[in-house]
Structure formats: C-alpha cells, structure tokens
Motif scaffolding. Structure first.
Motif, PDB file in Angstrom:
ATOM      1  N   GLY A  27      34.404  32.247  32.303  1.00 12.35           N
ATOM      2  CA  GLY A  27      34.951  30.916  32.101  1.00 12.35           C
ATOM      3  C   GLY A  27      36.461  30.871  32.265  1.00 12.35           C
ATOM      4  N   ALA A  53      26.585  36.343  33.438  1.00 16.70           N
ATOM      5  CA  ALA A  53      27.180  35.825  32.203  1.00 16.70           C
ATOM      6  C   ALA A  53      26.579  36.625  31.053  1.00 16.70           C
ATOM      7  CB  ALA A  53      26.889  34.341  32.035  1.00 16.70           C
ATOM      8  N   TRP A  55      26.510  37.613  26.989  1.00 17.46           N
ATOM      9  CA  TRP A  55      26.788  36.980  25.706  1.00 17.46           C
ATOM     10  C   TRP A  55      26.335  37.905  24.582  1.00 17.46           C
ATOM     11  CZ3 TRP A  55      22.750  35.880  22.354  1.00 17.46           C
ATOM     12  CH2 TRP A  55      21.467  35.948  22.898  1.00 17.46           C
ATOM     13  N   ARG A  76      27.723  28.285  31.080  1.00 15.48           N
ATOM     14  CA  ARG A  76      28.969  28.836  31.607  1.00 15.48           C
ATOM     15  C   ARG A  76      28.845  29.107  33.111  1.00 15.48           C
ATOM     16  NH1 ARG A  76      30.032  34.369  29.929  1.00 15.48           N
ATOM     17  NH2 ARG A  76      29.163  33.651  27.972  1.00 15.48           N
TER      18      ARG A  76
END
Length: 175
Positions: A27, A53, A55, A76
C-alpha cells in the motif's frame, strides 16, 4: 478482477514453465512503483504476474475476525491496481496471492524457481528497522533463490513528472 485468479496460501509453478514476476504490495508509494515496474516487466516477457499481499494479526487485531484481516489484504491488492491502472490490466495473466504470514517469508514462499523475478518497493530505512537490523528486502535477497529487484518510489515520481511536463498521459493509467 477480470482475467485474474485469486489464490490464498502458497503458489504452484505454472505447468507450462512460464516465468513469473512476483511483487509485494503493502500500500506504500514504493509498492506502487514496484507494481508499475512488475506489470511492465511481466508484459514484456509474457510472464505471469503474482502480486502478493501478506497479512498478520497483531495485538491491536485481537478482536477482529481473521476473515476481516484477510479481506483487508485482498482489498489492498484491488486498491493498488485501481490506483495504478484504474483496475486490473488486461492482457496479463495475474495470480494474486493473499497469505497470512510476515511479508518476507510470504514473498520468498511465492518464489518457485530461479527464473522468477521478485520485485519489491525500496523501503526507507525506519528507525525501528535500523535498531532491529531487519528488512523485508534483506530477508528476500538472502533467501529468495531468484533475482530480487528493489524499485524506488523516485522512479515512479520521475515518470509522473515527465508526463506532467510533456502533457503525455499519466503512465499509471496507460494500459
């Protein structure tokens, strides 16, 4: 997400031997520059684009369901492509990966062979990183088993400035 396949967890090498361009998306402006570089590279080499992405749940997320955290990571990816291209670019095979892991290990796990290319946004060295002596880029360079390229946000800004001075279309919106 027309023309894309979403994968959660680990990825497998395409059976046709096609090279892959893996890009980490956090991001940040650096990750948008990395995305722009990755899309161009994947298009030039007819490679599969694998945006990742990662997380993890932290202390602040104790009360949030894991599905909500995963959804935020998926979002995102969508937002990065929306900001860079107005959506997912056509003409590319894109296999997004959303994984519950730290960024470095997630990106290294996405690499399936020496023909892959791992593209990262060049991070500014934060005080915390300096104290710990860690960075995602360093982790990936030492463990990826493929070429690792770091893209500075200044590369993206230079392209945007040139477009602004010449009146040419913004490079991020060109498909």
């Amino acid at each position: 997400m027309t023309g894309t396949t979403t994968t959660t967890g680990t990825t497998n090498r395409p059976t046709d031997g096609t090279a892959r361009v893996i890009v980490g998306l956090s991001g940040s402006l650096s990750s948008l520059a990395a995305l722009y570089h990755s899309v161009g590279t994947a298009a030039r080499h007819a490679a599969v684009l694998v945006p990742v992405a990662a997380w993890t749940a932290n202390d602040r997320d104790v009360l949030r369901p894991l599905s909500e955290l995963e959804h935020a990571a998926r979002r995102r990816l969508d937002v990065a492509f929306e900001q860079a291209y107005g959506g997912y670019p056509s003409g590319l095979v894109i296999h997004p990966v959303v994984v519950n892991a730290e960024p470095g290990p997630a990106l290294v796990a996405a690499v399936t062979g020496p023909d892959d290319l791992l593209v990262l946004g060049a991070a500014t060295r934060r005080r915390f990183d300096r104290l710990r002596g860690t960075s995602v880029a360093r982790y990936c360079r030492h463990r990826a088993g493929c070429r690792v390229v770091e893209v500075s946000p200044s590369a993206l800004l230079t392209r945007l400035e040139l477009s602004a001075r010449t009146g040419a279309p913004l490079p991020l919106l060109a498909r």
